[in-house]
Structures are given as structure tokens and as C-alpha cells.
Design a protein around this motif. Structure first.
Motif, PDB file in Angstrom:
ATOM      1  N   LYS A   1       0.644  -1.547  -0.046  1.00 52.46           N
ATOM      2  CA  LYS A   1      -0.182   0.125   0.060  1.00 52.46           C
ATOM      3  C   LYS A   1       0.948   1.467  -0.139  1.00 52.46           C
ATOM      4  O   LYS A   1       0.433   2.089  -0.955  1.00 52.46           O
ATOM      5  CB  LYS A   1      -0.558  -0.140   1.160  1.00 52.46           C
TER       6      LYS A   1
ATOM      7  N   ASP B   1       0.404   5.351   5.514  1.00 51.93           N
ATOM      8  CA  ASP B   1      -0.619   5.510   4.950  1.00 51.93           C
ATOM      9  C   ASP B   1      -1.543   7.305   5.171  1.00 51.93           C
ATOM     10  O   ASP B   1      -2.647   6.924   4.531  1.00 51.93           O
ATOM     11  CB  ASP B   1      -1.339   3.943   4.473  1.00 51.93           C
TER      12      ASP B   1
ATOM     13  N   ASN C   1      -6.873   3.687   2.840  1.00 51.98           N
ATOM     14  CA  ASN C   1      -6.793   2.221   2.618  1.00 51.98           C
ATOM     15  C   ASN C   1      -7.702   1.714   2.474  1.00 51.98           C
ATOM     16  O   ASN C   1      -7.275   0.416   2.295  1.00 51.98           O
ATOM     17  CB  ASN C   1      -7.044   1.607   4.599  1.00 51.98           C
TER      18      ASN C   1
HETATM   19 CA    CA Z   1      -4.424   2.957   7.942  1.00 49.48          CA
END
Ligand code: CA
Ligand code: UD1
Length: 452
Positions: free
Chosen positions: A21, A103, A224
Motif C-alpha cells: 500500500k 499511509d 486504506n
Molecule cells: Ca490506515
């Protein structure tokens, strides 16, 4: 002394991607790259990236950066477990440690400076960044006493329905006195709904803890899934375009324009609708668009660029490009040139006042000044195995619909006849004709009309 650590070991299951991610791109940089950059103004003396899922890719993305080391979290058992992996690398460190979620890419450096300053003034063991989110779903909720001190952080899924009503969330950005965090990390347990070790529990252990609220909640948005990624992109774009408009750049229709934050634009440039500026691009006082994509290219002042794609190239002052031109791979167009409709140029240098106005391909070529390339001219640069260069001298005029078979040198002040296939070098101040002479048959008729 301040160190920073970035949590970047998770897979990011909700992204539904093989790419970790934190390596997903957001406006030309990765999520974690942005997080790392946001801490630059703190001048950290130590930077640690915690890697796990496809660690080799994350290491590769940040290899060679100064003061940066990697710590491996072999199994991803939660953010607290990730922090535990810091223990050997941080042993004996006597300063503060800022931990950042990999993130949360929109954080401003000023906010981190404020977090660190507040932390140092308070003298407490930990200070966390919080924000009021209109849609707090998925975030840990921050509960404070009336005096403003932290009571607890509770993860969304561990909240009661009533606790979930709280819109004050944990941004995932923390400042710890390292010696204190080091002391409590071994005490974390995974006794929660996700069976994960939570970094937020370490914060809960270190009370009294300071809470700094971030006024602009957008800075604290975590990514996310892909929807949140696109929302972050929209926020980033607004920031970047607002910045350039404040600098005196006209952006006619901001909603149709995208600009990477690595791009620079001169005051008084005009960015027309449907323009995309990417990578290491610099735009002078020029008119770009409508409908252009410019990537890793430098455009001088007074350029007009219309409906065109320019990558890895340079365009000199006063040059007009397009509509429908494609400049790529190290093309350098000089000043006051004209590159017209349906012209592709690759790895080619053009001197000033040189024109290729219609329907041409120029590849691996060097053109002097005031050269005119007739419509439909093609450099035949590729023999199926190797690429070869074409060199054309100053003031030379290449006739329309020519094929210039490289390697080839055409001198200055040359004229080549339209429709020629030029295979041999042409000396300066000469005319080259390479086409079948025209034959005229007087009174000729098709066979079927002839009398037998
Ligand atoms: Ca997160
Ligand atoms: C976390 C916080 C939550 C906060 C939110 C803000 C915890 C327990 N919760 O939740 O309070 O509101 O961030 O965005 O910390 N990571 C690892 N190793 C792991 C797990 C995660 O390095 O074992 C990394 C991930 O790569 C990611 C970051 O930690 O960069 C956050 O992980 P994520 O799973 O997204 O945490 P949230 O559930 O969002």
C-alpha cells in the motif's frame, strides 16, 4: 535530537493489490515517500522505515537516501508489533521519536513541527496528533479529559456504538520520548477484536499524554482503499493548483487540470483546460493547452503548446507546438521553431527557427538553424536492428514526402526535391533529387478504350 520511524510493513489488504500500500503512487510520489518528505524540515538524525510485506520493493524505493535504515517486521501483527521491531535499532537513543503511519500522505511539515514543539514544551512521555473528521469510520477514537489530556484511544472496531459517535480521531502520528516508549513496548498484548498488537496501547500506557489537534483534518486522512486514494489525490490537486494560482498562474479550468507537486510554473503562464503536468517539469511564461500532457520536460517562455504530448524533452522560447504533436525521449527544440500537426519527434535536436509543420517523423536527428522540413518527411532511422542518425545543415529545405535513410548527412543550404528517397550524403549548397523521372505518354488511353 529527533528520530523518525515510518510504519510501512503492512500489505494494505483493502487496496486489493500486490503492490505494498505505501508504494501506491499519489501525484507522482509514493504514499510513504510523501510521509518521509513531510519530516524533512525536522532534520531527523535517524530515519527508520519498518518494512515487511514485499520488503524488497519498499527497500528499493528508498535505497540510498541519507540517514535512512530499514527494520524488518517479518510478520505483520499490528502497529505496536511493528514498533517493537525498532528496539534493536534504537537502542541507547536519547532523543524523541516521531512515529508516522506510512499511509497518511497529506500531512504538512508545519504540523509535525508543531507536534514536536508541543511535545518538548509539555515534557510528557508522548504527544499524539488528533483531528475532528466528518466521517471518522475506521479510525481510532481519541477521548480526552475536560483539561484536554488523553484518556484513551480506542480502535473503531473496539468501540461501543456510543463511543463511535466521537469524531475526534487518532491521526496515526505520534511523538514519544524514546526511553519511555522503549520501556512500555514489551508490555503490549493482542487482547482485542483484531488480535493485533496496537501502538495505540503504548500511548494509553504512557499517560499523561498530550493531544495536538490538527486544524485541517484533510492532513490526517489515512489511505486504506482506492477510493480514499483518489480522494487524497483530489485534495492534493486542490492544494497544488491553489498554490500556483496564488503565484500568479492562470489556470482557466482547474477541475480539468492535474499538476504534480514536482512541477514548477512561471508567474503569468496560462494553463488552459485539460492539461496534465507531470514529473520534473518546468513551465515558463507560456500558454499550455487546451489538451496537453507534459512530463519531465522544460518549456521556456513564450511557447504555445496545443493539443500535444511532450515527454523528456525541452522546448525553446517562442516556439509553437501542435496541434497534435508528440515530442519524446530527449528531444530539444530550439527557439522560435514551429512544430505542427501530426509531427512526432524523438531524440532529436532542432536549431532555432527550424520548422517541421506537417505530418513528419524525426527520430535520432540533428537539425541546424532555419531548416524547413516539408510535409510528410520521414527519417528512416531504424534498419531493423540499429538506430542511425540523420544530420541536416542550416537553412536546408527538405522537400515534401521525403524519406531520409540514415545514417545520412545533408549539408547546409541544400534543397532536396519533393518525393525523394535520400540514401546518400548530400554536400552543402546543392540540390538532391532521388525519384523516378516523370514520363508523359501523349494521347494514351486505357487498354479497353483502344480500337483493336
Ligand atoms: Ca490506515
Ligand atoms: C491506525 C491506528 C488508528 C488510527 C489510524 C490512522 C492502530 C492500532 N490504529 O489504524 O488508531 O486512527 O491508523 O490512519 O495503530 N503497519 C505495519 N505493520 C503492521 C500493521 C500496520 O507496519 O503489522 C503499517 C501499515 O503499513 C500502515 C500503518 O502501519 O502504513 C497503519 O496501519 P493500518 O492497518 O492502516 O492501521 P489502521 O487500521 O488504519
Amino acid at each position: 535530537m529527533v528520530a523518525i520511524a515510518i510504519l510501512a510493513a503492512g500489505k494494505g489488504t483493502r487496496m486489493k493489490s500486490d503492490l505494498p500500500k505505501v508504494l501506491h503512487p499519489l501525484g507522482g510520489k509514493s504514499l510513504a515517500g510523501r510521509v518521509l518528505e513531510s519530516a524533512d524540515p525536522l532534520n531527523p538524525d535517524k530515519r527508520i522505515v519498518i518494512v515487511g510485506y514485499r520488503a524488497e520493493l519498499v527497500r528499493e524505493a528508498f535505497a540510498g537516501l541519507p540517514n535512512l535504515e530499514f527494520v524488518e517486521q517479518l510478520e505483520q501483527l499490528g502497529t505496536g508489533h511493528a514498533a517493537v521491531q525498532l528496539l534493536p535499532a534504537m537502542k541507547g537513543y536519547e532523543g524523541d521519536l516521531i512515529i508516522l503511519n506510512g499511509d497518511v500522505p497529506l500531512l504538512r511539515s508545519d504540523t509535525l513541527v508543531k507536534l514536536l514543539e508541543t511535545h518538548r514544551k509539555s515534557g510528557m512521555a508522548a504527544t499524539i496528533l488528533a483531528a475532528h473528521l466528518p466521517e471518522p469510520k475506521g479510525y481510532g477514537r481519541v477521548f480526552c479529559s475536560e483539561a484536554g489530556q488523553l484518556e484513551s484511544i480506542i480502535e473503531d472496531r473496539d468501540c461501543t456504538p456510543e463511543q463511535r459517535q466521537n469524531t475526534r480521531v487518532n491521526a496515526g502520528i505520534y511523538c514519544f520520548r524514546w526511553a519511555d516508549l522503549e520501556r512500555v513496548l514489551p508490555n503490549l498484548s493482542n487482547d482485542n477484536d483484531q488480535k493485533e498488537y496496537y501502538l495505540t496501547d503504548a500511548v494509553n500506557f504512557l499517560k499523561p499524554v498530550m493531544v495536538v489537534d490538527c486544524d485541517d483534518f484533510e492532513e490526517t486522512l489515512g489511505i486504506n482503499d482506492r477510493k480514499q486514494l483518489s480522494e487524497a489525490y483530489a485534495i492534493l490537486q486542490t492544494r497544488i493548483k491553489d498554490h500556483w494560482m496564488r503565484q500568479g498562474v492562470t489556470i482557466v479550468d482547474p477541475s480539468s487540470v492535474t499538476i504534480d507537486d514536482t512541477v514548477t510554473i512561471a508567474t503569468n503562464a496560462i494553463i488552459e483546460p485539460q492539461v496534465h503536468l507531470r514529473g520534473n517539469t518546468a513551465i515558463g511564461v507560456s500558454r499550455i493547452g487546451p489538451n496537453c500532457m507534459v512530463e519531465n520536460s522544460q518549456i521556456q517562455d513564450g511557447v504555445t503548446l496545443l493539443y500535444s504530448v511532450v515527454t523528456d524533452s525541452q522546448i525553446g522560447a517562442g516556439t509553437v507546438v501542435g496541434p497534435y504533436a508528440h515530442l519524446r525521449a530527449n528531444t530539444e527544440v530550439g527557439e522560435n521553431c514551429r512544430i505542427g500537426n501530426f509531427v512526432e519527434i524523438k531524440n532529436t535536436q532542432l536549431g532555432p527557427k527550424t520548422n517541421a509543420a506537417h505530418l513528419s517523423y524525426l527520430g535520432d536527428a540533428t537539425l541546424g538553424t532555419q531548416v524547413n522540413i516539408g510535409a510528410g518527411t520521414i527519417t528512416v532511422n531504424y534498419d531493423g536492428k540499429n538506430k542511425h542518425r540523420t544530420v541536416i545543415g542550416d537553412r536546408t529545405r527538405i522537400g515534401s514526402n521525403s524519406a531520409l535513410v540514415a545514417p545520412l548527412t545533408i549539408g547546409s543550404d541544400v534543397t532536396t526535391a519533393a518525393g525523394s528517397t535520400i540514401v546518400e550524403d548530400v554536400p552543402e549548397q546543392s540540390l538532391a533529387i532521388a525519384r523516378a523521372p516523370q514520363v508523359v505518354k501523349l494521347g494514351w488511353k486505357p487498354k479497353w478504350q483502344r480500337e483493336s
